[in-house]
Design a protein around this motif. Sequence first.
Motif, PDB file in Angstrom:
ATOM      1  N   LYS A 158       0.850  -1.200   0.000  1.00 18.95           N
ATOM      2  CA  LYS A 158       0.000   0.000   0.000  1.00 18.95           C
ATOM      3  C   LYS A 158       0.882   1.245   0.000  1.00 18.95           C
ATOM      4  N   ASN A 159       0.743   2.092   1.015  1.00 21.48           N
ATOM      5  CA  ASN A 159       1.530   3.326   1.043  1.00 21.48           C
ATOM      6  C   ASN A 159       2.747   3.220   1.957  1.00 21.48           C
ATOM      7  N   MET A 160       3.117   1.996   2.318  1.00 24.30           N
ATOM      8  CA  MET A 160       4.274   1.772   3.188  1.00 24.30           C
ATOM      9  C   MET A 160       5.311   0.921   2.455  1.00 24.30           C
ATOM     10  N   ILE A 161       6.587   1.173   2.751  1.00 17.81           N
ATOM     11  CA  ILE A 161       7.699   0.395   2.210  1.00 17.81           C
ATOM     12  C   ILE A 161       8.308  -0.406   3.353  1.00 17.81           C
ATOM     13  N   GLU A 162       8.419  -1.720   3.175  1.00 17.30           N
ATOM     14  CA  GLU A 162       8.949  -2.612   4.200  1.00 17.30           C
ATOM     15  C   GLU A 162      10.306  -3.143   3.726  1.00 17.30           C
ATOM     16  N   CYS A 163      11.279  -3.205   4.658  1.00 17.63           N
ATOM     17  CA  CYS A 163      12.631  -3.606   4.283  1.00 17.63           C
ATOM     18  C   CYS A 163      13.399  -4.084   5.512  1.00 17.63           C
ATOM     19  N   GLN A 164      14.622  -4.520   5.289  1.00 20.75           N
ATOM     20  CA  GLN A 164      15.522  -4.950   6.348  1.00 20.75           C
ATOM     21  C   GLN A 164      16.933  -4.512   5.988  1.00 20.75           C
ATOM     22  N   THR A 165      17.884  -4.782   6.907  1.00 20.44           N
ATOM     23  CA  THR A 165      19.310  -4.566   6.630  1.00 20.44           C
ATOM     24  C   THR A 165      20.066  -5.822   7.023  1.00 20.44           C
ATOM     25  N   LEU A 166      21.308  -5.934   6.562  1.00 16.65           N
ATOM     26  CA  LEU A 166      22.128  -7.096   6.911  1.00 16.65           C
ATOM     27  C   LEU A 166      22.364  -7.180   8.416  1.00 16.65           C
ATOM     28  N   ASP A 167      22.620  -6.033   9.047  1.00 20.63           N
ATOM     29  CA  ASP A 167      22.844  -6.021  10.497  1.00 20.63           C
ATOM     30  C   ASP A 167      21.585  -6.468  11.246  1.00 20.63           C
ATOM     31  N   LEU A 168      20.421  -6.019  10.746  1.00 19.68           N
ATOM     32  CA  LEU A 168      19.177  -6.409  11.412  1.00 19.68           C
ATOM     33  C   LEU A 168      18.956  -7.905  11.280  1.00 19.68           C
ATOM     34  N   LEU A 169      19.291  -8.479  10.121  1.00 19.09           N
ATOM     35  CA  LEU A 169      19.167  -9.922   9.945  1.00 19.09           C
ATOM     36  C   LEU A 169      20.064 -10.675  10.931  1.00 19.09           C
ATOM     37  N   LYS A 170      21.278 -10.150  11.169  1.00 20.68           N
ATOM     38  CA  LYS A 170      22.180 -10.793  12.126  1.00 20.68           C
ATOM     39  C   LYS A 170      21.599 -10.749  13.540  1.00 20.68           C
ATOM     40  N   TRP A 171      21.052  -9.596  13.907  1.00 17.24           N
ATOM     41  CA  TRP A 171      20.456  -9.496  15.244  1.00 17.24           C
ATOM     42  C   TRP A 171      19.228 -10.413  15.362  1.00 17.24           C
ATOM     43  N   ASN A 172      18.459 -10.528  14.279  1.00 17.90           N
ATOM     44  CA  ASN A 172      17.313 -11.442  14.299  1.00 17.90           C
ATOM     45  C   ASN A 172      17.755 -12.866  14.600  1.00 17.90           C
ATOM     46  N   GLN A 173      18.845 -13.288  13.955  1.00 21.66           N
ATOM     47  CA  GLN A 173      19.323 -14.643  14.177  1.00 21.66           C
ATOM     48  C   GLN A 173      19.819 -14.837  15.608  1.00 21.66           C
ATOM     49  N   LYS A 174      20.494 -13.807  16.139  1.00 29.96           N
ATOM     50  CA  LYS A 174      20.979 -13.897  17.510  1.00 29.96           C
ATOM     51  C   LYS A 174      19.809 -13.971  18.499  1.00 29.96           C
ATOM     52  N   ILE A 175      18.762 -13.213  18.243  1.00 30.76           N
ATOM     53  CA  ILE A 175      17.576 -13.226  19.118  1.00 30.76           C
ATOM     54  C   ILE A 175      16.905 -14.596  19.074  1.00 30.76           C
ATOM     55  N   VAL A 176      16.786 -15.174  17.858  1.00 27.34           N
ATOM     56  CA  VAL A 176      16.169 -16.491  17.719  1.00 27.34           C
ATOM     57  C   VAL A 176      16.972 -17.542  18.473  1.00 27.34           C
TER      58      VAL A 176
END
Length: 672
Positions: free
Chosen positions: A253-271
Amino acid sequence: MMIDLSTIRSLELIQNLQNARSKECLYGLLNQTLTPMGARILKSNLLQPLTDPECLELRYDALSELERMEDIFFAVRQALKAFVDVDRVLTAITVIPTRPSIQHSEHSINNVILLKQYIKSISPVYEALGGTTSVMLREILERCSPGKYVDTEALIDDTINEDITYQSQPLDLRNQRTYAVKAGVNGLLDVARQTYKEANADAFQLVTDLGQTHELALEMKYDTARQYYIRVNASDLEERNLPDVFINVFRKKNMIECQTLDLLKWNQKIVDSHHEVLQMSDQGIQQLIDQIRQNMAPLFKISDAIALLDMIASFAQLVTTQDYCKPELTQALAIKNGRHPIREKIYAEKYVPNDAYATKQKRFQIITGCNMSGKSTYIRSLALMAVMAQIGCFVPASYAAFPIFHQLFARVSMDDCIGANISTFAAEMRETAFILRNVDKRSLIIIDELGRGTSTRDGLSIAIAVAEALVDSGAFVFFATHFRDLPKILAERNGVVNLHLSVDMGEADKMTMLYKVAGGAVQEEHYGLALAKVVDLPPDVVRIAEKVCNQLTANIEKRKKNSRTILQARRRKLILSLREQLVQAQEGNMKGRVLATWMKKLQDEFVNRMATLEVDVAAAAEESEDEQEMEGTNSTTPSRASSHDEQSGSMEWKSEPRYEMTGALQSETGEG
């Protein structure tokens, strides 16, 4: 009550025929439940209504009390809102996996938290039912007493944090699993939680720094598949491109959704840290579940009680907003101002109520009338009210009494079954055959337009044969038909009653449907022609149709005669009706002068009607003798002895002007 699949479908007990998602069915009308357990038990009751009168009376009393005591009703409804689907939770807890996994550990913690919420929700119900007096509500109160679950509650409180409640959002659900087990139980568990907490804080800080660096209003979101991701309003990027640091970009819609490499790394650490917490918590959770399994029976019984209470409260919600009445359980079907429960709710215009009365001597009722006069709606309403009465609900009428039916059959649909390669008539015959094979005297049957899927002659023949079989079965039958000869042929059969739906044709070329049931078969012979005029069929077509119809009627009409067989059937029907009224008086409450007056009135009416039949028999005999003389027959007149034997087999009605009712009943029914 046993209800076959065809009847469930044609009466729309669970699902609307035209729209499967519509609530315009009996289940949709009655389903005011607040718990998943209550909705399931309601559906189960609709598919198999009760046949135990004692249990039904308990439900009526409980419903009456909830309807009468508003404070208890509102307290119960408020308490029921907090319940989770405990049947699913208890069932999942009983299952022991062969190969444990992280997913099983997650589900185990979720189930324990749901069970904790379930147990905390029981106390408000117990408090709400404190002032009840009906037997059923007192039994539910007893099942919900704290002593039934206090041990399980203590076990959960020893392991699970008190402030943990079940959450529905994915991130909240993950956090509650992480912090479900009390702190201090396991030192390594506390360290893993601290790692999880710091990783989440670092991920949030990363997004905050990105927003400041690139001067964007970044919003951090979470879902199960992607973990943490970033959202930015598309309007903030109208004059520039999204920086290259952002990946996995797509627009929603009117929003853009995205990620970054650093955020992906933190996601894995949190999991990873979350899984470590689950593994360390799992041992304590499994020990807790093993202890809970030993006390499962009371929890299941409480769940059943809550489900039943929810269904009764759902009925109370309906009957307090509608003009429904408490039914009585008797040997006769008697309805005053009955209405179709579904149609009454759907249509804005006022529904025309109707009465119904059926006993063993009025068990087979033939309903005639023109198209759109309300025959189908009338017989369907009787079946639906019978189902409502036998699940413990009040019914849409000002007065209602029902016998306990053990089977319900409905032959009302007219749809071809293309998938099964079955025509309309074949479907009719298949369903009718099923009814005839399974019917008994405890059945309720509604049949609409049997035989209209084939030729008129064959259809009438089949309708008569089926009707004869159903009359002999002793079941309560409501038979709607357009065959005008059917009510004439069966009029003198014991147990048969003719009714019709009234139509006002006082004005020329105009028909007004009154939707009211009246006694006797329909008298208007050409409703179809009248309706054709109303719908503006071309005048020449209508004129030719009337001409053909009049000619056919003149050819078919024959001289009507009083048949001695018919008169004998009338006499037997009259005597059996008298017997039924005497039995009802014997079982009733009339005494003394009231009973004597009623008996005298009944006797006078019986004598007068029997005397009228005597005159008809004499006239029929004279007419028969005259015909025999005119035809020159050599038939021999029966001897006086044989005539006396024939009459003495039934009753002494030639020699005695007054009728001994007991003797008549003995001769005609074989009983004293």
